[in-house]
Design an enzyme around this catalytic site. Structure first.
Site, short mmCIF file in Angstrom:
data_model
loop_
_atom_site.label_atom_id
_atom_site.label_comp_id
_atom_site.label_asym_id
_atom_site.label_seq_id
_atom_site.Cartn_x
_atom_site.Cartn_y
_atom_site.Cartn_z
CG ASP A 322 -3.27 -29.71 -62.82
OD1 ASP A 322 -2.15 -29.23 -62.59
OD2 ASP A 322 -4.07 -29.23 -63.64
CD GLU A 375 -0.56 -27.24 -59.56
OE1 GLU A 375 0.18 -26.45 -60.16
OE2 GLU A 375 -1.66 -27.60 -60.01
#
Length: 643
Positions: A322, A375
């Site tokens: 993330d 990401e």
């Protein structure tokens, strides 16, 4: 329990920890069962180099400081002790006297290497062991290793928040909470993923976290699977069952930041141990969290060993990381003057870059076939390119540009889509610059954004038709696929982590039709090499026609030129509610073409406009090429194959 004794730690372990390269560090630090001098107990060890004193406290001594000391291990900064009589299940923390002036303060910290932790709101570590499961997924692990990186494989990911996929409201959940156990999740989730043919489950962070509303992204215990669904052994059994059912498991992993809770990693021994001291590098202004000090060997080792821990001890098939962009840029979400440049005066976080490269090299080297997914929301070059070419070394990168452009296009009324045609075609200009995953993730269905179905314009029929067309376009487009839970049956309500999905919608044929369409899309994806073997290079894609912006029609071919006998798949999309008859589409070859999928089929909830199953390609007199004359159904995608 008896008094503690000094505990021996191998000098080589301490040396490798100091270098930042001890891949099994979680077996050295933390709490582990052992025997010493004929007594059973636990060895506990913690890194706290600036501490004056460290004591173990727990439910075994009413949390009193000063009874169970840890002893410094040389000059390593590690404190350790053997605790006779300490048993599995004991709750414990470390009481640390800091090196502050005036005798220091006593802070109570959880174990950074805790293998298990209390259910919130408790935050204490729970004594556990690691080797607690007999794996039965040897065939899966061997096939994964032999197949190598899944670049040329079909990858279709079902993203799941385990706490809200289903919930219990009758008090029979784990510990009286509404959460299903890992066994119960496996009973329902595994067949639900198998039915539409997804290849992987991706779980939002399962490392222990104190706040449900953070969805796991504010991790408190990096080595402890959340107690919301059971024990670490329960989670291992869940992964084992997934593998035996032919489903891979990917974890959302959060090395970008950690919360400021006073019981956790922040200011651990009274100093900025895991984080940067200067808030211009050590704190996230948006999230109110600390940033890891990626340049410190021991901190980097903490994170690297954690990644390997999930892959080795839980047989996880991949890590999705993330907020990678926030790691790469020193000025991420900061105004001028609020950030410090690197040694060359630039904005790149060179320590984070080196950490990510090292991580990817180690993961891919030690776990063939495992994937790492970034990401990363900027245009950083080479995110999914090998480290030896200057890249970051990830297996895949989320294609955030495709996601934003595509959803923006579909939000427009069909009559206006002609003026946004480039939103569909632009992604093919960069589709092969990275190894992309196409994500329709949880981030797109929360915080007032609405569910995917509710984003579509028009009446209910047009909304459902547009969603079916969106899915067909996504599955036809080069790149691996990711869909968040609820999207597989067209949930109307946006996601709420405090309630279960709207499973009642399955009683309505239109929602069951969306599910059926995904099953058939995954079937084509997995069955036809043309649909997955060349997701990341130009040889697997060819435009047929992208020029009909006025009609909002596009057509292209997916192909696999290096595999003999692998047929092409011709895709044609009409993004307006107008049925277009006698529409001429270039074809990559002559002969008979079969309509193998039509999102307007009544089987999926459509109007059943189409082409009767088969068509004959016609020869262009002026060019010698071929074309098909089609009936294009409204708000739909059609797939055709030769034969």
């Amino acid at each position: 329990m008896q008094l503690t004794h000094p505990a021996f730690i191998e000098p080589f372990d301490l040396y490798m920890f100091g270098k930042g390269e001890h891949w099994d560090l979680y077996r050295v630090l933390g709490a582990h069962p052992m025997a010493q001098d004929g007594a059973e107990g636990y060895r506990v060890a913690v890194w706290a180099p600036s501490a004056r004193e460290v004591y173990l406290v727990g439910d075994f001594n009413d949390w009193r400081w000063g009874e169970y000391p840890l002893y410094p291990v040389g000059v390593s900064g590690v404190w350790a002790a053997f605790v006779p009589g300490m048993r599995k299940g004991a709750l414990y923390k470390f009481g640390i006297r800091t090196g502050d002036a005036g005798g220091g303060r006593i802070v109570y910290k959880t174990d950074p290497f805790a293998l298990y932790a209390e259910m919130r709101p408790g935050v204490a570590a729970v004594a556990r062991d690691i080797d607690n499961h007999q794996w039965a997924d040897d065939d899966w692990m061997q096939r994964r290793a032999e197949a190598g990186p899944p670049l040329r494989q079909a990858v279709s990911i079902y993203e799941v928040h385990a706490g809200s996929w289903q919930r219990k409201t009758d008090g029979t959940g784990v510990g009286g909470h509404p959460f299903l156990s890992w066994e119960e999740l496996g009973d329902g989730l595994i067949p639900h993923v198998q039915n539409p043919g997804f290849t992987h489950i991706e779980l939002l962070p399962v490392a222990e976290h104190p706040l449900d509303q953070s969805w796991g992204y504010q991790t408190g215990h990096y080595y402890a699977p959340t107690s919301r669904h059971g024990t670490p052994e329960d989670f291992k059994r869940f992964v084992d069952r997934c593998h035996q059912a032919g489903i891979g498991v990917i974890l959302d992993w959060v090395p970008a930041h950690f919360p400021k809770d006073d019981w956790s990693l922040g200011r651990f021994d009274g100093t900025a141990l895991f984080e940067h001291l200067d808030p211009r590098r050590g704190e996230h202004p948006d999230w109110g969290t600390f940033i890891f000090n990626y340049g410190r060997h021991e901190v980097r080792n903490f994170l690297l060993a954690n990644a390997l821990y999930w892959l080795r001890e839980f047989h996880i098939d991949g890590l999705r990381m993330d907020a990678v962009a926030s790691m790469l840029y020193l000025d991420y979400s900061r105004e001028d003057g609020d950030w410090l440049p690197n040694e060359h005066g630039g904005r790149e976080n060179l320590d984070a870059v080196e950490f990510l490269r090292q991580l990817n090299v180690v993961v891919h080297g030690q776990f063939p076939g495992a994937m790492t997914i970034a990401e990363e929301s900027t245009a950083w070059a080479g995110v999914s390119r090998p480290v030896y070419t200057g890249g970051l070394g990830f297996t895949f990168k989320w294609n955030m540009g495709w996601m934003h452009d595509t959803l923006d296009y579909f939000r427009h009324e069909p009559v206006h889509r002609a003026y946004h045609h480039n939103a569909l075609t632009f992604s093919l200009l960069y589709a092969f610059t990275e190894n992309f995953v196409l994500p329709l993730s949880h981030d797109e269905v929360v915080h007032g954004k609405g569910a995917l179905l509710s984003k579509m314009p028009g009446d209910a029929w047009q909304q459902q038709a547009s969603l079916r067309a969106l899915y067909a376009y996504m599955w036809a487009h080069p790149g691996k696929k990711l869909l968040f839970m609820g999207g597989e049956f067209g949930q109307w309500n946006e996601w709420d982590e405090s309630r279960a999905l709207d499973w009642c919608l399955y009683q309505f044929p239109a929602h069951g039709g969306i599910h059926a369409l995904l099953r058939d899309l995954n079937g084509i994806l997995r069955r036809e090499p043309a649909m997955h073997a060349h997701d990341h290079d130009w040889t697997g894609f060819r435009w047929m026609d992208f020029s009909d912006w006025g009609g909002s029609v596009i057509s292209f071919v997916r192909q696999c030129p290096d595999r003999e006998g692998a047929p092409p798949v011709l895709w044609v999309f009409n993004f307006t509610p107008v049925v277009r008859e006698y529409y001429r589409v270039p074809a990559p070859g002559g002969g008979t073409w079969r309509e193998v999928l039509n999102t307007d089929s009544e089987y999926y909830g459509g109007s059943n406009a189409g082409n009767g199953g088969e068509l004959q390609a016609r020869t262009d007199e002026w060019s010698g090429g071929h074309h098909l004359v089609l009936t294009l159904p409204p708000l739909a995608g059609v797939a055709l194959m030769p034969g």
